[in-house]
Scaffold this motif. Structure first.
Motif, PDB file in Angstrom:
ATOM      1  N   THR A   1      -2.241   4.087  -3.914  1.00  0.00           N
ATOM      2  CA  THR A   1      -2.173   3.006  -4.880  1.00  0.00           C
ATOM      3  C   THR A   1      -1.809   1.727  -4.144  1.00  0.00           C
ATOM      4  O   THR A   1      -1.323   1.753  -3.011  1.00  0.00           O
TER       5      THR A   1
ATOM      6  N   ASN B   1      -6.731   4.318  -5.313  1.00  0.00           N
ATOM      7  CA  ASN B   1      -7.710   4.834  -4.350  1.00  0.00           C
ATOM      8  C   ASN B   1      -8.800   3.814  -4.050  1.00  0.00           C
ATOM      9  O   ASN B   1      -9.993   4.124  -3.981  1.00  0.00           O
ATOM     10  N   GLY B   2      -8.390   2.570  -3.862  1.00  0.00           N
ATOM     11  CA  GLY B   2      -9.305   1.513  -3.462  1.00  0.00           C
ATOM     12  C   GLY B   2     -10.061   0.841  -4.588  1.00  0.00           C
ATOM     13  O   GLY B   2     -10.778  -0.138  -4.351  1.00  0.00           O
ATOM     14  N   GLU B   3      -9.914   1.328  -5.820  1.00  0.00           N
ATOM     15  CA  GLU B   3     -10.622   0.760  -6.962  1.00  0.00           C
ATOM     16  C   GLU B   3      -9.662  -0.090  -7.793  1.00  0.00           C
ATOM     17  O   GLU B   3      -8.603   0.384  -8.220  1.00  0.00           O
ATOM     18  N   LYS B   4     -10.031  -1.346  -8.033  1.00  0.00           N
ATOM     19  CA  LYS B   4      -9.201  -2.194  -8.884  1.00  0.00           C
ATOM     20  C   LYS B   4      -9.147  -1.604 -10.290  1.00  0.00           C
ATOM     21  O   LYS B   4     -10.150  -1.125 -10.813  1.00  0.00           O
ATOM     22  N   THR B   5      -7.953  -1.634 -10.889  1.00  0.00           N
ATOM     23  CA  THR B   5      -7.780  -1.004 -12.192  1.00  0.00           C
ATOM     24  C   THR B   5      -7.035  -1.921 -13.147  1.00  0.00           C
ATOM     25  O   THR B   5      -6.297  -2.823 -12.728  1.00  0.00           O
ATOM     26  N   ASP B   6      -7.222  -1.685 -14.444  1.00  0.00           N
ATOM     27  CA  ASP B   6      -6.529  -2.460 -15.470  1.00  0.00           C
ATOM     28  C   ASP B   6      -5.098  -1.966 -15.634  1.00  0.00           C
ATOM     29  O   ASP B   6      -4.758  -0.851 -15.234  1.00  0.00           O
TER      30      ASP B   6
ATOM     31  N   ASP C   1       0.856  -1.188   0.000  1.00  0.00           N
ATOM     32  CA  ASP C   1       0.000   0.000   0.000  1.00  0.00           C
ATOM     33  C   ASP C   1       0.892   1.238   0.000  1.00  0.00           C
ATOM     34  O   ASP C   1       1.747   1.391   0.875  1.00  0.00           O
TER      35      ASP C   1
ATOM     36  N   LYS D   1      -0.158   1.295 -15.461  1.00  0.00           N
ATOM     37  CA  LYS D   1      -1.525   1.798 -15.304  1.00  0.00           C
ATOM     38  C   LYS D   1      -1.460   3.320 -15.281  1.00  0.00           C
ATOM     39  O   LYS D   1      -0.390   3.908 -15.104  1.00  0.00           O
TER      40      LYS D   1
ATOM     41  N   TRP E   1      -4.601  -1.452  -7.631  1.00  0.00           N
ATOM     42  CA  TRP E   1      -5.712  -0.568  -7.281  1.00  0.00           C
ATOM     43  C   TRP E   1      -5.243   0.877  -7.289  1.00  0.00           C
ATOM     44  O   TRP E   1      -4.070   1.169  -7.065  1.00  0.00           O
TER      45      TRP E   1
ATOM     46  N   THR F   1      -2.970  10.528  -2.697  1.00  0.00           N
ATOM     47  CA  THR F   1      -3.423   9.485  -3.609  1.00  0.00           C
ATOM     48  C   THR F   1      -2.889   8.154  -3.096  1.00  0.00           C
ATOM     49  O   THR F   1      -1.720   8.055  -2.695  1.00  0.00           O
TER      50      THR F   1
END
Length: 326
Positions: free
Chosen positions: A138, A99-104, A62, A126, A97, A136
């Motif tokens: 990640t 900000n807590g959102e899973k991303t590609d 984190d 990403k 991720w 922020t």
């Protein structure tokens, strides 16, 4: 040190990738490192959780950033070694991720002909927006096979040196290690840091330590080495590889062991002298060792001064660990 390198990369909108302390020029789909620096973003905190299992390890990191400059939107990448390079194992199940959102993410190859030998192979990239004067977060998570110099000597490694690219020193690194494996942690290394007295156990399997205000070199890594010191069948098998009848056991060596491992280590001194154990688990462990031979005339006087000192040191560590876990 030969390491399995893990870190963050930053890509500008003009196709230049900043690998923490290095740019990577994206040309023809290949990343080529250079030696510039540009970012107003600070890495305030990095929390590294390492879970050790038999056959593989898992790392979750984190990151907390603060942007003191203008807003930036740029891809952020994660480089890794080729499998086998510097004793590294395969990375898999990679997830990231923002900000807590899973991303590609996308994978980009790194130019192997760079002037600096790194062994880096690809980077997972990403896109991240760093708002001005805001934090922020990640996160990355992945599994990896252990690197090894020998079958009985396992290595889990995480690169933090790439944090040199940020606007200032890394504010804080928290290392949390959970040993769920049958192996023993016999070394925790981080360049320039001495962890003696800084290991704090949180439960029977997990300890943590914290380092602050870090300015690492590019290739600096946290390295955890594991072995099964009393069960190795190689050319340096126990008891030939056991030296603590002659030298003092370093405190950090003891601080990295679980309570069950400390107990076993303490009783190994007695097993070497043929002590007849009364506990069923110890009888089962030692009775299958070819070198173990019962000595019904054993007395404490047969222990050397160094053996007695090391046994007492282990007992003190065991008591302190039990007290910390209450």
């Amino acid at each position: 040190m030969k390491k399995f390198m893990l870190g963050f990369l930053f890509l500008s909108l003009c196709a230049v990738l900043l690998a923490n302390d290095t740019y990577f020029v994206l040309a023809g789909g290949t990343l080529t490192p250079t030696t510039a620096s540009m970012t107003g973003v600070e890495m305030e905190r990095e929390e590294i959780a390492v879970a050790l299992y038999d056959g593989y390890y898992e790392i979750t990191v984190d990151f907390s950033f603060y942007n003191r400059g203008a807003a930036l939107t740029m891809p952020v990448g994660f480089p890794f070694f080729k499998q086998g390079t510097h004793g590294s194992g395969k990375i898999y199940d990679f997830v990231t991720w923002i900000n807590g959102e899973k991303t590609d993410y996308a994978s980009h190859p790194i130019d192997e002909q760079w002037e600096r030998e790194t062994g880096l192979s690809y980077a997972y990239v990403k896109t991240v927006t760093f708002p001005s004067h805001q934090r922020t977060a990640t996160k990355v998570s992945y599994k990896a096979a252990y690197g090894a110099e020998a079958p009985s000597n396992l290595r889990a490694v995480y690169l933090y040196g790439s944090g040199t690219s940020w606007a200032s020193r890394i504010g804080e690194i928290v290392i949390r290690v959970s040993n769920y494996s049958s192996s023993w942690i016999y070394s925790l290394a981080m360049p320039g840091e001495n962890f003696d007295g800084a290991i704090q156990w949180q439960d029977g399997s997990t300890f943590m330590t914290t380092v602050k205000n870090i300015e690492p070199e590019y290739t600096d890594c946290i390295e955890i080495q594991l072995c099964r010191p009393f069960f190795d069948t190689g050319p340096k098998a126990f008891p030939r590889s056991f030296y603590y009848d002659e030298i003092e056991i370093p405190q950090l060596t003891l601080d990295l062991l679980r309570e069950d491992q400390l107990r076993l280590l303490r009783n190994w001194f007695y097993a070497l002298h043929g002590y007849r154990f009364k506990s069923t688990d110890l009888i089962n462990i030692f009775s299958r060792e070819k070198w173990y031979s019962l000595n019904d005339t054993f007395t404490e006087s047969q222990l050397s001064d160094m053996e007695r000192a090391n046994i007492e040191k282990i007992l003190i560590t065991e008591r302190a660990l039990r007290g910390a876990l209450k």
